[in-house]
Design a protein around this motif. Sequence first.
Motif, PDB file in Angstrom:
ATOM      1  N   ASP A 311     -50.251 105.743  -9.834  1.00  0.00           N
ATOM      2  CA  ASP A 311     -50.728 106.652  -8.717  1.00  0.00           C
ATOM      3  C   ASP A 311     -52.105 106.127  -8.307  1.00  0.00           C
ATOM      4  OD1 ASP A 311     -51.270 108.161 -10.629  1.00  0.00           O
ATOM      5  OD2 ASP A 311     -51.150 110.050  -9.446  1.00  0.00           O
ATOM      6  N   ALA A 312     -52.514 106.159  -6.989  1.00  0.00           N
ATOM      7  CA  ALA A 312     -53.816 105.751  -6.578  1.00  0.00           C
ATOM      8  C   ALA A 312     -54.131 106.380  -5.261  1.00  0.00           C
ATOM      9  CB  ALA A 312     -54.145 104.251  -6.539  1.00  0.00           C
ATOM     10  N   VAL A 313     -55.278 106.602  -4.925  1.00  0.00           N
ATOM     11  CA  VAL A 313     -55.609 107.110  -3.465  1.00  0.00           C
ATOM     12  C   VAL A 313     -55.354 106.115  -2.454  1.00  0.00           C
ATOM     13  CG1 VAL A 313     -57.660 107.928  -2.083  1.00  0.00           C
ATOM     14  CG2 VAL A 313     -57.624 108.557  -4.261  1.00  0.00           C
ATOM     15  N   TRP A 314     -54.815 106.626  -1.519  1.00  0.00           N
ATOM     16  CA  TRP A 314     -54.295 105.598  -0.363  1.00  0.00           C
ATOM     17  C   TRP A 314     -55.162 104.796   0.059  1.00  0.00           C
ATOM     18  CZ3 TRP A 314     -49.522 105.191   1.600  1.00  0.00           C
ATOM     19  CH2 TRP A 314     -49.196 104.566   2.633  1.00  0.00           C
ATOM     20  N   PRO A 315     -55.052 103.488   0.304  1.00  0.00           N
ATOM     21  CA  PRO A 315     -53.800 102.946   0.311  1.00  0.00           C
ATOM     22  C   PRO A 315     -53.195 102.356  -0.870  1.00  0.00           C
ATOM     23  CG  PRO A 315     -55.526 101.157   0.827  1.00  0.00           C
ATOM     24  CD  PRO A 315     -56.117 102.508   0.449  1.00  0.00           C
ATOM     25  N   GLY A 316     -53.452 103.087  -1.972  1.00  0.00           N
ATOM     26  CA  GLY A 316     -52.541 102.881  -3.261  1.00  0.00           C
ATOM     27  C   GLY A 316     -51.621 103.592  -3.308  1.00  0.00           C
ATOM     28  N   ALA A 332     -32.637  99.520 -14.647  1.00  0.00           N
ATOM     29  CA  ALA A 332     -33.264  98.206 -14.206  1.00  0.00           C
ATOM     30  C   ALA A 332     -33.380  97.459 -15.732  1.00  0.00           C
ATOM     31  CB  ALA A 332     -34.556  98.268 -13.838  1.00  0.00           C
ATOM     32  N   GLN A 333     -33.324  96.004 -15.391  1.00  0.00           N
ATOM     33  CA  GLN A 333     -33.402  95.133 -16.627  1.00  0.00           C
ATOM     34  C   GLN A 333     -35.005  94.991 -16.960  1.00  0.00           C
ATOM     35  OE1 GLN A 333     -31.748  91.355 -16.381  1.00  0.00           O
ATOM     36  NE2 GLN A 333     -32.464  90.751 -18.196  1.00  0.00           N
ATOM     37  N   GLY A 334     -35.553  95.314 -18.150  1.00  0.00           N
ATOM     38  CA  GLY A 334     -36.794  95.246 -18.417  1.00  0.00           C
ATOM     39  C   GLY A 334     -37.562  96.637 -18.630  1.00  0.00           C
ATOM     40  N   THR A 335     -38.896  96.646 -18.689  1.00  0.00           N
ATOM     41  CA  THR A 335     -39.674  97.942 -19.103  1.00  0.00           C
ATOM     42  C   THR A 335     -40.880  98.095 -18.102  1.00  0.00           C
ATOM     43  OG1 THR A 335     -38.906  97.362 -21.466  1.00  0.00           O
ATOM     44  CG2 THR A 335     -40.818  98.679 -20.859  1.00  0.00           C
ATOM     45  N   VAL A 336     -41.059  99.250 -17.905  1.00  0.00           N
ATOM     46  CA  VAL A 336     -42.197  99.470 -17.102  1.00  0.00           C
ATOM     47  C   VAL A 336     -42.982 100.907 -17.916  1.00  0.00           C
ATOM     48  CG1 VAL A 336     -41.061 101.139 -15.353  1.00  0.00           C
ATOM     49  CG2 VAL A 336     -43.128 100.080 -14.775  1.00  0.00           C
ATOM     50  N   LEU A 337     -44.247 100.777 -17.557  1.00  0.00           N
ATOM     51  CA  LEU A 337     -44.979 102.099 -17.835  1.00  0.00           C
ATOM     52  C   LEU A 337     -45.310 102.582 -16.746  1.00  0.00           C
ATOM     53  CD1 LEU A 337     -46.912 103.741 -19.803  1.00  0.00           C
ATOM     54  CD2 LEU A 337     -48.672 102.093 -19.684  1.00  0.00           C
ATOM     55  N   VAL A 338     -45.059 103.898 -16.725  1.00  0.00           N
ATOM     56  CA  VAL A 338     -45.112 104.825 -15.446  1.00  0.00           C
ATOM     57  C   VAL A 338     -46.364 105.779 -15.658  1.00  0.00           C
ATOM     58  CG1 VAL A 338     -44.456 106.571 -13.730  1.00  0.00           C
ATOM     59  CG2 VAL A 338     -42.874 104.907 -14.668  1.00  0.00           C
ATOM     60  N   HIS A 339     -47.620 105.708 -15.135  1.00  0.00           N
ATOM     61  CA  HIS A 339     -48.903 106.373 -15.172  1.00  0.00           C
ATOM     62  C   HIS A 339     -49.154 107.245 -14.271  1.00  0.00           C
ATOM     63  CE1 HIS A 339     -53.397 106.088 -16.992  1.00  0.00           C
ATOM     64  NE2 HIS A 339     -52.757 107.344 -16.526  1.00  0.00           N
ATOM     65  N   GLN A 340     -48.973 108.515 -14.432  1.00  0.00           N
ATOM     66  CA  GLN A 340     -49.026 109.585 -13.408  1.00  0.00           C
ATOM     67  C   GLN A 340     -50.462 110.277 -13.656  1.00  0.00           C
ATOM     68  OE1 GLN A 340     -49.660 111.734 -10.789  1.00  0.00           O
ATOM     69  NE2 GLN A 340     -47.583 111.734 -10.723  1.00  0.00           N
ATOM     70  N   LYS A 341     -51.486 109.606 -12.890  1.00  0.00           N
ATOM     71  CA  LYS A 341     -52.982 110.022 -12.997  1.00  0.00           C
ATOM     72  C   LYS A 341     -53.438 111.442 -12.609  1.00  0.00           C
ATOM     73  CE  LYS A 341     -54.443 105.161 -13.080  1.00  0.00           C
ATOM     74  NZ  LYS A 341     -55.141 104.289 -12.255  1.00  0.00           N
ATOM     75  N   MET A 342     -52.731 111.942 -11.464  1.00  0.00           N
ATOM     76  CA  MET A 342     -53.096 112.963 -10.644  1.00  0.00           C
ATOM     77  C   MET A 342     -52.943 114.341 -11.380  1.00  0.00           C
ATOM     78  SD  MET A 342     -53.229 111.815  -6.959  1.00  0.00           S
ATOM     79  CE  MET A 342     -54.131 110.347  -6.439  1.00  0.00           C
TER      80      MET A 342
END
Length: 436
Positions: A311-316, A332-342
């Motif tokens: 996540d990021a400040v808009w327009p992020g 899904a097929q594959g891997t993702v790192l979800v980073h919740q900063k706030m």
Amino acid sequence: MGSFRIQGNAKLKGEIIPQGAKNEALQILCAVLLTEETVTIHKIPNIRDVMKLIDLLDDIGVEVEKLGDESYRFTANNIDLKYLDSDEYKKKAASLRGSVMMLGPLLARFGKASIPKPGGDKIGRRRLDTHFLGFKKLGAEFKYDNKTSHFSIEAKNGLTGTYMLLEEASVTGTANIIMAAVMAKGKTTIYNAACEPYIQQLCRMMVRMGANIHGIGSNLLTIEGVERLSGTTHTMLPDMIEIGSFIGMAAMTQSEITIKDARIDQLGIIPEMFQKLGIKMEFHGDDIHIPAQDSYTIDTFIDGSILTVADAVWPGFTPDLLSIVLVTATQAQGTVLVHQKMFESRLFFVDKLIDMGAQIILCDPHRATVIGLDRKVNLRGIQMTSPDIRAGVSLLIAALSADGESVIHNVEQIDRGYQYIDKRLNALGANIERMD
């Protein structure tokens, strides 16, 4: 406490119209306090948080007239400030996070306001410092009672424009400060302002009311104070969080869905982020068509390393959709790192997804690695409880795609942000039963 009983393996098909934006509604409704003239608002979502705020406005003396299912007329020409001291007000305002945005308009127009510590989702620390530091910069005096958790703010000599650098680009903080500054004496310059479409909508509405605001859509706002504001008519944007939720839901359930009147020009990078998960979309005018997909593959970075979604400040990318990205990635097929900063508590719902069979590593309160199952193993239905609005809808999406039956308790959390969600999804072919 209400519950949903969901039959899984749902295949949905059809068109759905997104509701009016919840986060915009909470700001716009508070702005009616800035004028004694009539303000008409269209596309108001019938959700718990919004209805509670309308009820609170009615209690404080705003004349509320319902014009239709999504349209209301508000006239704030008889405000009872004594109501702010009542136990009833303290109880109602404490149950609603959005009530904090009543402070700016009341301070601007009447020179004082108060509120108990507001409620809302339990997703981590949600400081109000930005709001009150901004008010103090404008010349107000702030008091906080530790024993009663009660905030009060007063500007005995009126508000005066000034320069301020916000310590965080808080959306509600920016909205509150703008609403206070539009009637302050002189010029106010706000740097590091939030610039989400909802903030832009609020600013444009107040400009129609007679406010003098420059820099709309940027993180630098300049406001020349005016003595009074007039009435106006305003129509809210479709809810971008609901649109993102429908995109993820279509992919997870292998469904063919068309999202009508999505205001694609206001969605920022939301469609692009879901495309990085491998979700196909077709754009027809202002409609988004998601075709049924047997599978979808998560992108990698150019060097082949694992994709990170943060996540990021808009327009992020908005933090409200990280929960949807996370649940969508489980098949899904594959891997993702979800980073919740706030927010440090927003990923704690992943234990429910793990119980359903998802492969997720919760690295720490802010990061989770999702290893997609590529539909080789379906999620399984379980009983669970919704901890907050966005996690609740993520669990609902998981349940719709899972084998067997799931039960989600505490669906009042979902109702706080999603209008008639069970009825609207059942119209597309879902099987969701509401139980009290």
